[in-house]
Design a protein around this motif. Sequence first.
Motif, PDB file in Angstrom:
ATOM      1  N   THR A  11      58.588  35.790  46.835  1.00 35.43           N
ATOM      2  CA  THR A  11      57.379  35.694  46.450  1.00 35.43           C
ATOM      3  C   THR A  11      56.446  35.238  47.865  1.00 35.43           C
ATOM      4  O   THR A  11      57.045  34.402  48.362  1.00 35.43           O
ATOM      5  CB  THR A  11      57.132  34.919  45.486  1.00 35.43           C
ATOM      6  OG1 THR A  11      57.878  35.279  44.334  1.00 35.43           O
ATOM      7  CG2 THR A  11      55.570  34.647  45.036  1.00 35.43           C
ATOM      8  N   THR A  18      55.956  40.473  43.216  1.00 39.15           N
ATOM      9  CA  THR A  18      55.156  39.697  42.374  1.00 39.15           C
ATOM     10  C   THR A  18      53.752  39.995  42.254  1.00 39.15           C
ATOM     11  O   THR A  18      53.217  39.307  41.291  1.00 39.15           O
ATOM     12  CB  THR A  18      55.720  38.281  42.289  1.00 39.15           C
ATOM     13  OG1 THR A  18      54.983  37.809  43.794  1.00 39.15           O
ATOM     14  CG2 THR A  18      56.953  37.961  42.400  1.00 39.15           C
ATOM     15  N   ILE A  76      50.329  32.281  40.903  1.00 33.65           N
ATOM     16  CA  ILE A  76      51.731  33.093  40.578  1.00 33.65           C
ATOM     17  C   ILE A  76      52.304  32.016  39.699  1.00 33.65           C
ATOM     18  O   ILE A  76      52.507  30.770  40.020  1.00 33.65           O
ATOM     19  CB  ILE A  76      52.536  33.215  41.926  1.00 33.65           C
ATOM     20  CG1 ILE A  76      51.736  34.038  42.994  1.00 33.65           C
ATOM     21  CG2 ILE A  76      54.013  33.820  41.502  1.00 33.65           C
ATOM     22  CD1 ILE A  76      51.578  35.497  42.445  1.00 33.65           C
ATOM     23  N   ASN A 135      52.040  38.101  36.232  1.00 30.16           N
ATOM     24  CA  ASN A 135      51.032  37.047  37.095  1.00 30.16           C
ATOM     25  C   ASN A 135      49.587  37.669  36.810  1.00 30.16           C
ATOM     26  O   ASN A 135      48.826  36.982  36.824  1.00 30.16           O
ATOM     27  CB  ASN A 135      51.523  37.493  38.459  1.00 30.16           C
ATOM     28  CG  ASN A 135      52.757  36.502  38.474  1.00 30.16           C
ATOM     29  OD1 ASN A 135      52.912  35.319  38.147  1.00 30.16           O
ATOM     30  ND2 ASN A 135      53.699  37.213  39.548  1.00 30.16           N
ATOM     31  N   PHE A 161      57.972  34.032  39.453  1.00 31.18           N
ATOM     32  CA  PHE A 161      58.382  34.216  40.896  1.00 31.18           C
ATOM     33  C   PHE A 161      59.432  35.171  41.017  1.00 31.18           C
ATOM     34  O   PHE A 161      60.170  34.949  39.950  1.00 31.18           O
ATOM     35  CB  PHE A 161      58.713  32.833  41.504  1.00 31.18           C
ATOM     36  CG  PHE A 161      57.436  31.738  41.676  1.00 31.18           C
ATOM     37  CD1 PHE A 161      56.745  31.848  42.946  1.00 31.18           C
ATOM     38  CD2 PHE A 161      57.038  31.192  40.371  1.00 31.18           C
ATOM     39  CE1 PHE A 161      55.632  30.949  42.984  1.00 31.18           C
ATOM     40  CE2 PHE A 161      55.973  30.192  40.862  1.00 31.18           C
ATOM     41  CZ  PHE A 161      55.376  30.434  42.013  1.00 31.18           C
TER      42      PHE A 161
END
Length: 508
Positions: free
Chosen positions: A308, A336, A301, A368, A304
């Motif tokens: 998250t 996320t 990740i 992401n 964020f």
Amino acid sequence: MSQVEGASDQLSEVSLDEKQKPAPENVDNSPSNSPQDLCVTIGATVPTGFEQTAADEVKEKLGSKSRVSKDRGKIYFDISVESLSKVHDLRSVDNLFVVVQEFRDYQFKETKEDVLKDFEDLAGKLPWSDPLKVWKINTNFKKKKTKRRKLTQQNTISREKVDDGQGDMGAERQIINPTMEEVLETIENQDDTICETPVLAYSKKVSEIPSAIEKERVNESPTEETKSQVLKFRVTCNRAGENHSFTSNEAARDFGGAIQDYFKWKADMTNFDVEVLLNVHNNEIVVGIALTEESLHRRNITHFGPTTLRSTLAYGMLRLCSPQPTDIIVDPMCGTGAIPIEGAAEWPYCFHIAGDNNPLAVKRAANNIWSLLTKGQVKESKAFWGLPIDAIQWDICNLPLRTGSVDIIVTDMPFGKRVGSKKRNWNLYPSCLQEMSRVCRPGTGRAVLLTQDRKCFAKALSRMGHVWRKVHTVWVNIGGLHAAVYLLKRTGQVFIHPSELEHEKGTS
């Protein structure tokens, strides 16, 4: 020669301050064991409730049997140092440390002064030698990995400049850079071993091309190298239990002071080289040396959100439902994208769909996913065909999916704390479970749902007993909140929309 062997050779060249002092009586200094032959105990912190899941992964990937600690959220397992790099690839662990010594029934003195004095005396009696060797090997391994990644990124940028068009000069660079890249990539194969033959084949070309590593070595001055041998450290005390006469800070202070006197290291709370761990749980004490600078749960990740989910917890949830090749796995409230991204990385033979009703959440998930794709391209340094994952914005109560088309649903449901509210959950949860039952395959489909609003979820599930059956519950701790992960099995009941049921009742 493996990376670990190479790092262990470097270890013999580095003079640790420990060698300047006489070895404690309980340290085995026999020269029979070389660094690569060491067998040590590794401790790992894992999401609470998923200790057995982590133990199963260790058994599956490392072949080692794990012991679950009395202190929830920790497991211990024995490995040889040659397997150290594989330990960092475990998906279910947050932090790693090598165990210096463990005291399973430590007898504390009655007064605080006596207890702290015992901590001071303990520093000089512990078997530090092997754990410090493992720490050094681990540090060298991480440095090599970082340098290779930087070099690969530089070569990728160079190729992009060539593609933009830079004339004959650019064409010459295009020939040179892939050659360097091939040399660097042949150093490490999939088994984390050194391939000597390709390196010898390219040795002449490498000697003609100054690498970034060589430049760094030229720039390093002897003064800096000498300074680096004076290690900086800190002690972190993690204490649990009510019958202790001392605080965590007091234990860390006195134990750290004794370590400083013993090794002549320099104390530094922020820019430290070595982090010594003093874990106290009731009458159990474990002294260790940290092998990770930051938690491994942050591996995937980069963007964020307010809630998250940790990648390690996402892995545990996915493993609960035992994904099989060709399974369609959906996270209808992805946030996320931690769950589908972890799934795509670990189960690439399934297809993962990340969806959310919040456009900002979908954007974060897409970013992401893109970051993971970029990292995959850099790591592979060759043709990379992407990941089996997609992101979409949708309404959780009206999914644009065919009835009975999904094999697995894994999601983190709103707790009603930071996102949504407890009041809204009373309407949201029943609607979600109903729509999930529609898209999930009857008879074989399963769902893994995380929620802290257990009362609301239990009420909603009781209304859906004809389509969902609760199989297992895992109790977890999410940021101090007691939450539950529910494993549900889709019954064989064919989905019938409530409106159709009302129509049938009206016509009968």
